[in-house]
Design a protein around this motif. Structure first.
Motif, PDB file in Angstrom:
ATOM      1  N   LYS A  38     -11.534  -7.031   5.326  1.00 16.84           N
ATOM      2  CA  LYS A  38     -10.975  -5.836   6.041  1.00 16.84           C
ATOM      3  C   LYS A  38      -9.552  -5.531   5.956  1.00 16.84           C
ATOM      4  CE  LYS A  38     -15.047  -5.546   9.182  1.00 16.84           C
ATOM      5  NZ  LYS A  38     -15.206  -5.319  10.759  1.00 16.84           N
ATOM      6  N   GLU A  39      -9.117  -4.402   5.419  1.00 19.42           N
ATOM      7  CA  GLU A  39      -7.604  -4.253   5.420  1.00 19.42           C
ATOM      8  C   GLU A  39      -7.356  -3.319   6.756  1.00 19.42           C
ATOM      9  OE1 GLU A  39      -6.567  -3.768   0.878  1.00 19.42           O
ATOM     10  OE2 GLU A  39      -7.730  -2.042   1.429  1.00 19.42           O
ATOM     11  N   CYS A  41      -4.613  -0.755   8.569  1.00 17.59           N
ATOM     12  CA  CYS A  41      -3.380   0.295   8.240  1.00 17.59           C
ATOM     13  C   CYS A  41      -2.191  -0.424   8.819  1.00 17.59           C
ATOM     14  CB  CYS A  41      -3.776   1.423   9.175  1.00 17.59           C
ATOM     15  SG  CYS A  41      -2.785   2.729   8.896  1.00 17.59           S
ATOM     16  N   THR A  42      -1.137  -0.189   8.254  1.00 18.34           N
ATOM     17  CA  THR A  42       0.115  -0.352   8.507  1.00 18.34           C
ATOM     18  C   THR A  42       0.790   0.222   9.796  1.00 18.34           C
ATOM     19  OG1 THR A  42       0.705  -1.201   5.989  1.00 18.34           O
ATOM     20  CG2 THR A  42       2.543  -0.945   7.703  1.00 18.34           C
ATOM     21  N   THR A  47      -8.990  -0.527  11.123  1.00 15.51           N
ATOM     22  CA  THR A  47      -9.412  -0.960   9.971  1.00 15.51           C
ATOM     23  C   THR A  47      -9.350   0.316   8.882  1.00 15.51           C
ATOM     24  OG1 THR A  47     -11.091  -2.463  10.825  1.00 15.51           O
ATOM     25  CG2 THR A  47     -11.569  -1.682   8.758  1.00 15.51           C
ATOM     26  N   ARG A  53      -8.434   5.045   2.178  1.00 14.98           N
ATOM     27  CA  ARG A  53      -7.365   4.090   1.940  1.00 14.98           C
ATOM     28  C   ARG A  53      -6.407   4.873   0.889  1.00 14.98           C
ATOM     29  NH1 ARG A  53      -7.149  -0.024  -2.335  1.00 14.98           N
ATOM     30  NH2 ARG A  53      -6.085  -1.745  -1.824  1.00 14.98           N
ATOM     31  N   VAL A  55      -2.364   3.358  -0.757  1.00 16.80           N
ATOM     32  CA  VAL A  55      -1.476   2.425  -0.755  1.00 16.80           C
ATOM     33  C   VAL A  55      -0.339   2.832  -1.459  1.00 16.80           C
ATOM     34  CG1 VAL A  55      -0.943   0.143  -1.909  1.00 16.80           C
ATOM     35  CG2 VAL A  55      -3.203   0.691  -1.373  1.00 16.80           C
ATOM     36  N   LYS A  58       2.801  -1.126  -1.892  1.00 14.32           N
ATOM     37  CA  LYS A  58       1.845  -2.380  -1.531  1.00 14.32           C
ATOM     38  C   LYS A  58       1.620  -2.252   0.304  1.00 14.32           C
ATOM     39  CE  LYS A  58       3.701  -5.087  -5.292  1.00 14.32           C
ATOM     40  NZ  LYS A  58       4.635  -6.248  -5.544  1.00 14.32           N
ATOM     41  N   VAL A  60      -0.879  -0.365   3.084  1.00 13.13           N
ATOM     42  CA  VAL A  60      -2.075   0.171   2.996  1.00 13.13           C
ATOM     43  C   VAL A  60      -2.088   1.092   4.409  1.00 13.13           C
ATOM     44  CG1 VAL A  60      -4.599  -0.208   3.384  1.00 13.13           C
ATOM     45  CG2 VAL A  60      -3.374  -1.982   1.819  1.00 13.13           C
TER      46      VAL A  60
END
Length: 128
Positions: A38-39, A41-42, A47, A53, A55, A58, A60
């Motif tokens: 699971k990525e 969010c910055t 999630t 998504r 990018v 670099k 997300v």
């Protein structure tokens, strides 16, 4: 009127069903039901799903979370400028940093010239 001679045999379709009744279905080995990583969010630390998504440099983001740090307007990949991991709309980036001619001053960091002066003073005192 018409009678079939000999014993009645099942049709080919029925034979295929009865012969494959006990077999199992094999799946491709490339297919996997494992959960993907699971990525996060910055910006919001939640999630990020593939459909939302985005990018940039670099990092997300969710589409909605990718905003200017100064004015909070939504950014796109063609309308942002980044400096030291912070994202800005192009007008505010120019207003805050480019017009001064010094990117570090806007962040409260030491100017590169000051760092060079210290090195020159240190090297001058050692050689004398």
């Amino acid at each position: 009127m018409f009678q079939a001679s000999g014993p009645a045999s099942p049709s080919p379709a029925l034979e295929a069903k009865s012969s494959s009744g006990g077999s199992t279905v094999q799946r491709s080995k490339s297919f996997s039901l494992k959960a993907q990583v699971k990525e996060m969010c910055t910006a919001c630390q939640k999630t990020v799903y593939p459909m939302e998504r985005l990018v940039a440099d670099k990092f997300v983001f969710h589409n909605a979370c990718f905003c200017c740090k100064h004015c909070h307007t939504k950014l796109s990949l063609g309308s942002y400028a980044a400096l030291h991991g912070e994202f800005y709309c192009k007008p505010h980036f120019q207003q805050l940093f480019k017009s001064k001619g010094n990117y570090d001053e806007g962040f409260g960091r030491k100017q590169h010239k000051e760092l060079w002066v210290h090195k020159e003073v240190e090297s001058g005192t050692k050689s004398a």
